[in-house]
Design a protein around this motif. Sequence first.
Motif: not given
Length: 466
Positions: A112-127
């Motif tokens: 489980k991860l938390m998404t930043d409240s000011n994050a913009s819409a889009g696709t993000y990479d995670i390793d």
Amino acid sequence: MKKFSLLTLILLFSAFICLGAGTALGASNGNINSSSMQVNLTNQNPDSARPGEPVELTVSVQNVGTKDIKDITVTVNPEYPFTEISGQSIVKKVSYLNARQDDNEGGVLKFKLMTDSNASAGTYDIDIVTTYKSGSGSSSSTMTTTKTIQLDVRGKEYAQIVTIDKANIDIAKQETLEFIITNTGTSSLKNMVVSWKDPKGVILPVYSDNTKYIKYLDAGESVTVAYSVMADVNADPGLYTLDINLTLEDYESNEKIIQTTAGVFVGGETDFDVAFSESDAGEISLSVANVGNNIAYSVKVSVPKQDNYKVSGSSSTIVGNLEKGDYTIASFDVTSIQGAAVVEGGSGAPGTAKASAEGGNLTAASVEGNPLKVQIEYTDAKGERITVDKEVELEITGGSMTAQAGGQGKRSGISSYLPYIAVIVFAGGVFVYRKKIQEKILVKREKKSGDKKPEEQKYGCKTPRD
């Protein structure tokens, strides 16, 4: 016996050939023939991460190699806009995985991860980094693999009515009411509908209805929606509530309604009309009328200091409250500074003309082209003190008017008849003088006549003959 040996050799040779072919095939598929780890993201909940909300990742780990592996450690390395949640580990361990596992085998891990409240819409990479051990004893080795996955983030659809340009609406007067709507979310908005309503029906739109449409509004942008409105002429001054509705479509075209309220004050300022009413014995009267649509409280009428006029006595008068359409009379003792001049210097000297500090008579010449300045102070419905400046043209039809109060005004009225009294006294004196002259002439005639009787001398009659 020889045949058996030959057959045995042929079978062994065929086995070695098959083993080499299998190894080559395995290499062509990219799999390690000893041990190989496969890490895949099998599920994301929700499908698109939401700003300010957690996201759950389901990861599968499989050993697709030919050797067993142990001490498997799977670590998720979050990067913006994702962060670790307190109490939720981003490191998971698996003690052992057998070789040659199918798709439905292996281990299943959840993060489980938390998404930043000011994050913009889009696709993000995670390793996702995986470490494990293969073999045993001196042949044991530690392997590390890195798998990069993509997570979708859906922006927050939220709009806010930031400001209303007007906090006060005058009664029975067309006003422009503007709403500034800002997309404070991180995702674009579309098909927005803005509407408002006064539950008491005092404030109503004119020339249009109360609904406006916004086709598209990007994140962080603002748009102004304007209405022409008017308040009921019979409305009581006060604060009125506007119910504002904002309808929009979210990312999945679901309708979302945002409701809020705003306060607008109805009432405000008024206006006055001031006119010259009359003048009498140095006193002028002004008619003051409330010609606006709002009541005026604690009205005070004043004649301020000015170049051409001076007020004797009080320069202000309080007339109380004035409802719309009401009027009152305010009177002042006003003198003309322009018309009052004295000459300095001795007799026979030209001298210098200067304005008299005491003021002089108001004449048609002194008031012509010199309007009287008047100030009106009042308290509006909001409790604010407001000053209105006006100018009044004075009308003096003939003669002069001495602006002095009390007994001085009466003496001024008598002095205006002095020329007529002087003429009458002069005429009476001439009449008496002529009468005295005639009497002296008659006395002289009597002395000359001698023997005549006084009656005969007086009337000039002769004695009748016998």
